[in-house]
Motif scaffolding. Structure first.
Motif, short mmCIF file in Angstrom:
data_model
loop_
_atom_site.label_atom_id
_atom_site.label_comp_id
_atom_site.label_asym_id
_atom_site.label_seq_id
_atom_site.Cartn_x
_atom_site.Cartn_y
_atom_site.Cartn_z
N ILE A 1 0.84 -1.21 0.00
CA ILE A 1 0.00 0.00 0.00
C ILE A 1 0.87 1.25 0.00
O ILE A 1 0.59 2.23 -0.72
CB ILE A 1 -0.95 -0.01 1.21
CG1 ILE A 1 -2.03 -1.07 1.02
CG2 ILE A 1 -1.60 1.36 1.42
CD1 ILE A 1 -2.82 -1.38 2.27
N LYS A 2 1.93 1.23 0.77
CA LYS A 2 2.81 2.40 0.84
C LYS A 2 3.54 2.64 -0.48
O LYS A 2 3.91 3.77 -0.79
CB LYS A 2 3.81 2.24 1.99
CG LYS A 2 3.16 2.32 3.36
CD LYS A 2 4.17 2.60 4.45
CE LYS A 2 5.19 1.51 4.59
NZ LYS A 2 6.12 1.75 5.73
N LYS A 3 3.74 1.58 -1.24
CA LYS A 3 4.36 1.73 -2.56
C LYS A 3 3.37 2.28 -3.59
O LYS A 3 3.72 3.09 -4.44
CB LYS A 3 4.90 0.38 -3.04
CG LYS A 3 6.14 -0.10 -2.31
CD LYS A 3 6.58 -1.46 -2.84
CE LYS A 3 7.79 -1.99 -2.09
NZ LYS A 3 8.19 -3.34 -2.57
N LYS A 4 2.13 1.82 -3.49
CA LYS A 4 1.13 2.17 -4.51
C LYS A 4 0.45 3.52 -4.27
O LYS A 4 0.04 4.19 -5.22
CB LYS A 4 0.05 1.08 -4.57
CG LYS A 4 0.54 -0.24 -5.15
CD LYS A 4 -0.60 -1.27 -5.14
CE LYS A 4 -0.16 -2.58 -5.76
NZ LYS A 4 -1.25 -3.60 -5.70
N LEU A 5 0.30 3.90 -3.00
CA LEU A 5 -0.46 5.10 -2.66
C LEU A 5 0.46 6.15 -2.04
O LEU A 5 1.54 5.83 -1.53
CB LEU A 5 -1.59 4.76 -1.69
CG LEU A 5 -2.61 3.74 -2.19
CD1 LEU A 5 -3.61 3.41 -1.08
CD2 LEU A 5 -3.35 4.27 -3.42
N ARG A 6 0.02 7.38 -2.04
CA ARG A 6 0.81 8.48 -1.49
C ARG A 6 0.55 8.58 0.02
O ARG A 6 -0.23 9.42 0.48
CB ARG A 6 0.49 9.79 -2.21
CG ARG A 6 0.84 9.77 -3.70
CD ARG A 6 0.84 11.15 -4.31
NE ARG A 6 -0.40 11.87 -4.06
CZ ARG A 6 -1.51 11.74 -4.76
NH1 ARG A 6 -1.54 10.89 -5.78
NH2 ARG A 6 -2.60 12.44 -4.47
N VAL A 7 1.20 7.71 0.75
CA VAL A 7 1.02 7.60 2.20
C VAL A 7 2.11 8.39 2.90
O VAL A 7 3.29 8.32 2.53
CB VAL A 7 1.06 6.12 2.64
CG1 VAL A 7 1.06 6.00 4.16
CG2 VAL A 7 -0.09 5.35 2.02
N ASP A 8 1.72 9.12 3.93
CA ASP A 8 2.69 9.78 4.80
C ASP A 8 3.22 8.71 5.76
O ASP A 8 2.48 8.24 6.64
CB ASP A 8 2.01 10.91 5.58
CG ASP A 8 2.98 11.66 6.48
OD1 ASP A 8 4.11 11.17 6.70
OD2 ASP A 8 2.60 12.73 7.00
N PRO A 9 4.48 8.30 5.63
CA PRO A 9 4.99 7.20 6.46
C PRO A 9 5.03 7.52 7.95
O PRO A 9 5.12 6.61 8.77
CB PRO A 9 6.39 6.95 5.90
CG PRO A 9 6.78 8.25 5.26
CD PRO A 9 5.51 8.83 4.72
N ASP A 10 4.96 8.79 8.30
CA ASP A 10 4.97 9.17 9.71
C ASP A 10 3.57 9.26 10.31
O ASP A 10 3.43 9.57 11.50
CB ASP A 10 5.68 10.53 9.88
CG ASP A 10 7.16 10.44 9.60
OD1 ASP A 10 7.76 9.38 9.90
OD2 ASP A 10 7.74 11.41 9.09
#
Length: 328
Positions: free
Chosen positions: A113-122
């Motif tokens: 999901i973090k690769k595919k979508l623009r997720v804020d990792p923090d």
């Protein structure tokens, strides 16, 4: 007779050789793919600004919603509210379990999901109810470096690795009259956690039974608290070389290996291989706590005796173990 027998054996050996040769020639590459189906909700404005990164909330359902029909996931929690028209200012991922919530299944999904979508990792958050509450505790303890905060609801679990949540913002919920998952299941987790993380929050609904999630997920204050949290990172508080001398010396690991701790600049340097060059640079965080990687919750917590002398350090990462200091 000998010739006939010998010929027969020869033919059998040839046949076996050909069969073996054929079997080797027929090997083909294959793969096993683990699938996890989930509901995906994208917030308003996600497609408008392609440079923005968004908070991510992962919701884990209870046992009753397990199976292969994703519509069952919509009956409780945030997915239900989305179906009723509620807008959330975050990405919502609601996977469906077929048999429990093993961390080794959820972790690859999160990475994908973090690769595919623009997720804020923090700003990645984890919550779940009942079986999903158990899954929330388990996944967070297995991968505390991934989450900014967690909110287990009427769950429980094993407290062996609870120390790994020492820096994790946690808000736990449970109904006092729960006949399915007893209140004691949450109390056990929170009481164990508070030894390391005294700021953990625990809300008990005095009249609620197993459904302690409706009131929680309908409460805007819950989302306000959740989204205000950011992933923990160590910040360095440098010590002078003179102050670091208190930690310098030789230490003995549980495997009876002797390791040397020296001061170098504003860091402690641990030589983990006698006569070798395997060095670990430890930065000071606070109160005798040192770390290797600011984004990982792993730490070395030095312990002093009544005289104020350093006796050793407790290394807390995937495992916990004490490294004893050798006395001069």
């Amino acid at each position: 007779m000998f010739r006939k027998t010998g010929l027969t054996v020869f033919l059998i050996l040839c046949l076996l050789f050909c069969v073996n040769l054929h079997s080797f020639a027929q090997q083909t590459p294959q793969k096993f793919v683990q699938e996890t189906h989930y509901l995906l909700y994208l917030p308003q404005g996600y497609d408008g600004d392609t440079s923005a990164r968004w908070p991510l909330v992962i919701f884990l359902h209870g046992a009753g919603e397990s199976g292969t029909d994703l519509n069952k996931v919509k009956v409780h929690g945030p997915p239900k509210l989305v179906e009723q028209g509620k807008s959330f200012p975050f990405i919502l991922v609601s996977p469906q379990a077929t048999r429990g919530w093993p961390p080794h299944q959820l972790y690859p999904m999160l990475q994908d999901i973090k690769k595919k979508l623009r997720v804020d990792p923090d700003r990645v958050y984890l919550t779940g109810l009942s079986m999903g509450g158990y899954g929330t505790w388990a996944l967070a303890m297995e991968h505390p470096e991934e989450f900014a905060a967690i909110a287990p609801i009427c769950g429980g679990g094993d407290t062996v690795k609870i120390y790994r949540l020492r820096y994790m913002p946690v808000w736990n919920f449970h109904g006092a009259k729960d006949p399915v998952v007893p209140l004691s299941a949450s109390e056990k987790m929170v009481n164990a956690l508070k030894q390391y993380n005294p700021n953990a929050k625990f809300t008990i609904y005095p009249e609620a039974d197993h459904d302690s999630w409706t009131e929680t997920y309908n409460n805007d204050e819950f989302y306000k608290w959740l989204l205000s949290q950011k992933r923990f990172k160590f910040t360095e508080s440098p010590l002078r070389n003179k102050e670091l001398q208190a930690y310098v010396g030789e230490y003995v690991t549980p495997n009876n290996d002797t390791v040397a701790m020296v001061a170098q600049g504003d860091s402690l340097v641990l030589n983990t291989r006698r006569g070798g060059n395997n060095f670990l640079h430890l930065k000071h965080y606070r109160d005798g706590i040192f770390y290797l990687d600011p984004s990982q919750p792993n730490q070395a917590r030095f312990i002093r005796n009544k005289k104020g002398e350093v006796d050793g350090f407790m290394y807390e990462a995937e495992e916990r173990f004490f490294v004893r200091r050798l006395k001069k």
